[in-house]
Design an enzyme around this catalytic site. Sequence first.
Site, PDB file in Angstrom:
ATOM      1  N   ALA A 199       8.058   1.446   2.141  1.00  9.23           N
ATOM      2  CA  ALA A 199       8.435   1.566   3.551  1.00  9.23           C
ATOM      3  C   ALA A 199       8.551   3.041   3.904  1.00  9.23           C
ATOM      4  O   ALA A 199       8.766   3.880   3.034  1.00  9.23           O
ATOM      5  CB  ALA A 199       9.768   0.864   3.814  1.00  9.23           C
ATOM      6  N   ASP A 200       8.411   3.317   5.188  1.00 11.57           N
ATOM      7  CA  ASP A 200       8.648   4.683   5.673  1.00 11.57           C
ATOM      8  C   ASP A 200      10.108   4.861   6.065  1.00 11.57           C
ATOM      9  O   ASP A 200      10.653   5.955   5.941  1.00 11.57           O
ATOM     10  CB  ASP A 200       7.716   4.980   6.851  1.00 11.57           C
ATOM     11  N   GLU A 207      -0.588  -5.407   5.817  1.00 13.49           N
ATOM     12  CA  GLU A 207       0.716  -5.533   5.144  1.00 13.49           C
ATOM     13  C   GLU A 207       1.521  -6.658   5.789  1.00 13.49           C
ATOM     14  O   GLU A 207       2.159  -7.466   5.094  1.00 13.49           O
ATOM     15  CB  GLU A 207       1.480  -4.207   5.231  1.00 13.49           C
ATOM     16  N   GLY A 232       3.548   1.689   7.831  1.00 14.66           N
ATOM     17  CA  GLY A 232       2.262   2.031   8.417  1.00 14.66           C
ATOM     18  C   GLY A 232       1.895   3.488   8.266  1.00 14.66           C
ATOM     19  O   GLY A 232       0.865   3.926   8.780  1.00 14.66           O
ATOM     20  N   THR A 263       0.847  -1.206   0.000  1.00 10.39           N
ATOM     21  CA  THR A 263       0.000   0.000   0.000  1.00 10.39           C
ATOM     22  C   THR A 263       0.880   1.252   0.000  1.00 10.39           C
ATOM     23  O   THR A 263       1.945   1.245   0.610  1.00 10.39           O
ATOM     24  CB  THR A 263      -0.879  -0.002   1.273  1.00 10.39           C
TER      25      THR A 263
HETATM   26  C1  5RP Z   1       1.437   2.053   4.237  1.00 10.62           C
HETATM   27  C2  5RP Z   1       2.908   1.834   4.221  1.00 10.62           C
HETATM   28  C3  5RP Z   1       3.658   2.386   3.060  1.00 10.62           C
HETATM   29  O1  5RP Z   1       4.366   1.364   2.459  1.00 10.62           O
HETATM   30  C4  5RP Z   1       4.606   3.439   3.555  1.00 10.62           C
HETATM   31  O2  5RP Z   1       3.874   4.405   4.293  1.00 10.62           O
HETATM   32  C5  5RP Z   1       5.328   4.130   2.386  1.00 10.62           C
HETATM   33  O3  5RP Z   1       4.407   4.843   1.636  1.00 10.62           O
HETATM   34  P1  5RP Z   1       4.816   5.718   0.393  1.00 10.62           P
HETATM   35  O4  5RP Z   1       5.249   4.778  -0.684  1.00 10.62           O
HETATM   36  O5  5RP Z   1       3.569   6.477   0.047  1.00 10.62           O
HETATM   37  O6  5RP Z   1       5.932   6.639   0.828  1.00 10.62           O
HETATM   38  O7  5RP Z   1       3.485   1.242   5.082  1.00 10.62           O
HETATM   39  O8  5RP Z   1       0.850   1.618   5.427  1.00 10.62           O
END
Ligand code: 5RP
Length: 229
Positions: free
Chosen positions: A89-90, A109, A101, A34
């Site tokens: 990932a963040d 996830e 998350g 996501t």
């Molecule tokens: C969602 C997640 C996403 O993988 C994470 O927040 C990264 O998102 P983005 O690709 O928009 O930077 O863990 O729950």
Amino acid sequence: MTTPASFTQDELKTLVGQAALQYVVPGEIVGVGTGSTVNKFIDALATMKEQIKGAVSSSVASTERLKHLGIPVFDANDVTSLAVYIDGADEIDRSGYMIKGGGAALTREKIVAALATRFVCIADASKRVDVLGTFPLPVEVVPMAAEHIKRRFQAQGGDVSLRMHGGAPLVTDNGQHILDVKGLAIKDPLAFETAANQWPGVVSVGVFAHQRAHVCLLGTAQGVETLKY
Ligand code: 5RP
């Protein structure tokens, strides 16, 4: 032609999303995460949709995007295993441990990642860290336990806030709430995840150590770097 130094963050997300196609196994069902980076992957996946059976999705948002592009979505209960799970990932450290998350989808996830033999993380270089914890740690909690869990993180030095959406607590796809915890330096992600997961009322903690990445496709100014853990 775009020069490497001029890649925007959005272009880096597109690059890693496209690069992830090489890990998709033809004839199989792929696990799909996501977020904005995964959205790029889903768009790329649509170009080879005839070659796969479909996807298991980690959120309502990803499910809608997959279906809109004509990719069949299977329930996680209908598969016994997946060859690969692809997600963003963040934060990701040098061992492939992650914070996830930011999009509130951490629990699903983790479930889809647990079904997969290989976790391929797709991220731009801003996500790479030495120690997890600069990004506020998302924790999905049962609402009645939120204050209790908040106090436990505060006792560890965490600065905790309840995630809001439109003036009310955000409600996840699972009907739960999210706490975001700032100020942690998570030096032992495996031990941290194990401990926090056992606190009553914690649905999932956003440290992905037991479900770490095996590969990271990192979007850098030089292009896509492949890191293996
Ligand atoms: C969602 C997640 C996403 O993988 C994470 O927040 C990264 O998102 P983005 O690709 O928009 O930077 O863990 O729950």
